[in-house]
Design a protein around this motif. Structure first.
Motif, PDB file in Angstrom:
ATOM      1  N   THR A 243       0.976  -1.115  -0.242  1.00  0.00           N
ATOM      2  CA  THR A 243      -0.124   0.056  -0.177  1.00  0.00           C
ATOM      3  C   THR A 243       1.016   1.303   0.049  1.00  0.00           C
ATOM      4  N   THR A 244       0.766   2.097  -0.795  1.00  0.00           N
ATOM      5  CA  THR A 244       1.723   3.424  -1.060  1.00  0.00           C
ATOM      6  C   THR A 244       0.707   4.491  -0.939  1.00  0.00           C
ATOM      7  N   ALA A 245       1.131   5.648  -0.214  1.00  0.00           N
ATOM      8  CA  ALA A 245       0.501   6.866   0.047  1.00  0.00           C
ATOM      9  C   ALA A 245       1.389   7.931  -0.533  1.00  0.00           C
ATOM     10  N   GLU A 246       0.670   8.633  -1.136  1.00  0.00           N
ATOM     11  CA  GLU A 246       1.540   9.792  -1.928  1.00  0.00           C
ATOM     12  C   GLU A 246       0.702  11.475  -1.631  1.00  0.00           C
ATOM     13  N   PRO A 247       1.461  12.099  -0.938  1.00  0.00           N
ATOM     14  CA  PRO A 247       1.001  13.512  -0.574  1.00  0.00           C
ATOM     15  C   PRO A 247       0.570  14.146  -1.872  1.00  0.00           C
ATOM     16  N   TRP A 314      -3.334  12.592   1.535  1.00  0.00           N
ATOM     17  CA  TRP A 314      -2.690  11.476   0.659  1.00  0.00           C
ATOM     18  C   TRP A 314      -3.428  10.778  -0.239  1.00  0.00           C
ATOM     19  N   ARG A 315      -3.006  10.469  -1.362  1.00  0.00           N
ATOM     20  CA  ARG A 315      -3.707   9.477  -2.379  1.00  0.00           C
ATOM     21  C   ARG A 315      -3.018   8.255  -2.044  1.00  0.00           C
ATOM     22  N   VAL A 316      -4.001   7.152  -1.886  1.00  0.00           N
ATOM     23  CA  VAL A 316      -3.647   5.950  -1.395  1.00  0.00           C
ATOM     24  C   VAL A 316      -3.937   4.735  -2.474  1.00  0.00           C
ATOM     25  N   THR A 317      -2.905   4.132  -2.932  1.00  0.00           N
ATOM     26  CA  THR A 317      -3.129   2.835  -3.740  1.00  0.00           C
ATOM     27  C   THR A 317      -2.530   1.732  -3.314  1.00  0.00           C
ATOM     28  N   TRP A 318      -2.961   0.516  -3.839  1.00  0.00           N
ATOM     29  CA  TRP A 318      -2.361  -0.994  -3.653  1.00  0.00           C
ATOM     30  C   TRP A 318      -2.069  -1.652  -4.729  1.00  0.00           C
ATOM     31  N   LYS A 319      -1.070  -2.511  -4.584  1.00  0.00           N
ATOM     32  CA  LYS A 319      -0.939  -3.585  -5.453  1.00  0.00           C
ATOM     33  C   LYS A 319      -0.432  -4.955  -4.869  1.00  0.00           C
ATOM     34  N   SER A 320      -0.379  -5.978  -5.563  1.00  0.00           N
ATOM     35  CA  SER A 320      -0.237  -7.245  -4.745  1.00  0.00           C
ATOM     36  C   SER A 320       0.312  -8.233  -6.126  1.00  0.00           C
TER      37      SER A 320
END
Length: 349
Positions: A243-247, A314-320
């Motif tokens: 999970t990644t958060a980007e300001p 923060w924009r939040v995305t995820w990947k697996s």
């Protein structure tokens, strides 16, 4: 005898007492991934009481990339208040031998026959065919009992009580038939709550008191506000998610309606260089409008200072590796600081 489920619920306070008093090396609750109890040469899970049932302390491991150093951190609050990620889930916990050892350890507690009482409840469930026979020992190595685990940060929430099933058997290679079985999505949502975002103590010009009707410039150190990723994985399952958060922006709240913000929306965007706002250069006229800041229209007087709020979105995305991933609700983290506002003193000649 009552059904195993209702009996387990009735005996929950007693079972909690038994767990607390049993020696760690002899009971499932005594071991963890750092060298606890060991039955038959197998790593032992740490047992817990989830609401009224036998659960497990989660084995989820997290790693962080991009965390700011030498700064205070906090965790994100979802901007969408309706978002309700699971506070509990089911994950692989016990082999047949470990369940057998757990029940035997419970039975070893002899005071007031409590061990036999509680052990009998679980023997009915795991040994006597309601629904499992002989702890599934004939299936050793072919699967595991999955048990409820709770996000420790949310253990007091009502949602943490949603996983109220006793451990259930899942054969190796077969997907568990349970909505709350751990998955990449659940791991991504767990990682969301582990993201260490930096504090939002903004820098201001002027630094101390500010004056009525004169702009106060605001900015944040661009070195702090970068992408931050948390990878959550469950050893032995091949499951993981990042999970990644980007300001995205800084929102200013002057702490009073008697104020204006720059820009008027109060949202200061983050530039391509990662900078939020701008420093006020020496020699800049005091009445120059800043790209990010606030102008107070009334003195704070002799009362409490205004509380200037600064919140990063923060924009939040995820990947697996097993699912396509996607977006999660934006997160927010903010702080306030006191601002004293004085009237400009005029000189009468």
């Amino acid at each position: 005898m009552s059904t195993p489920k209702s009996a387990a619920h009735w005996a929950a306070p007693v079972l909690a007492m038994v767990m607390a008093l049993l020696p760690g090396a002899a009971y499932a609750a005594g071991g963890d991934t750092e060298g606890g109890g060991d039955f038959g040469g197998e790593q032992q899970s740490r047992g817990t009481i989830q609401d009224k049932d036998l659960g497990v302390q989660t084995k989820i491991q997290t790693t962080v990339k991009g965390s700011p150093k030498s700064t205070k951190t906090g965790t994100l609050t979802p901007a969408n208040s309706n978002w309700d990620p699971p506070a509990c889930w089911y994950e692989p916990a016990y082999t047949p031998k470990q369940i057998e050892a757990t029940v035997k350890a419970i039975r070893s507690f002899k005071a007031f026959s409590i061990g036999d009482l509680v052990g009998g409840v679980f023997d009915s469930y795991f040994k006597e065919g309601h629904p499992y026979k002989n702890y599934n020992l004939d299936k050793q190595g072919e699967g595991q009992f999955w048990a409820a685990a709770v996000d420790d940060e949310r253990k007091d929430e009502p949602a943490a009580k949603a996983c109220d099933k006793l451990p259930f058997w899942v054969a190796k290679g077969e997907p568990p038939k349970e909505r709350l079985a751990v998955s990449p999505r659940i791991l991504a949502e767990y990682a969301y709550g582990q993201i260490p975002v930096p504090d939002t103590e903004i820098k201001r010009a002027p630094e101390g008191e500010t004056k009525v009707n004169l702009p106060t410039w605001a900015w944040l150190d661009k070195a702090k506000f970068k992408k931050i990723s948390v990878t959550a994985s469950l050893p032995g399952t091949g499951l993981s998610a990042t999970t990644t958060a980007e300001p995205v922006s800084l929102r200013l709240d002057p702490g009073t309606s008697d104020a204006e913000t720059y820009p008027s929306s109060g949202e200061c965007p983050i530039g391509d260089d990662g900078r939020i706002g701008a420093t006020r250069a020496k020699g800049t006229p005091a009445d120059t409008d800043p790209p990010c800041g606030v102008r107070y229209l009334r003195s704070s007087g002799d009362h409490a200072p205004y509380e200037l709020g600064a919140t990063i979105t923060w924009r939040v995305t995820w990947k697996s590796t097993t699912e396509p991933g996607g977006t999660l609700p934006p997160g927010e983290f903010g702080a306030t600081q006191d601002v004293v506002v004085r009237e400009i003193q005029s000189v009468n000649r």
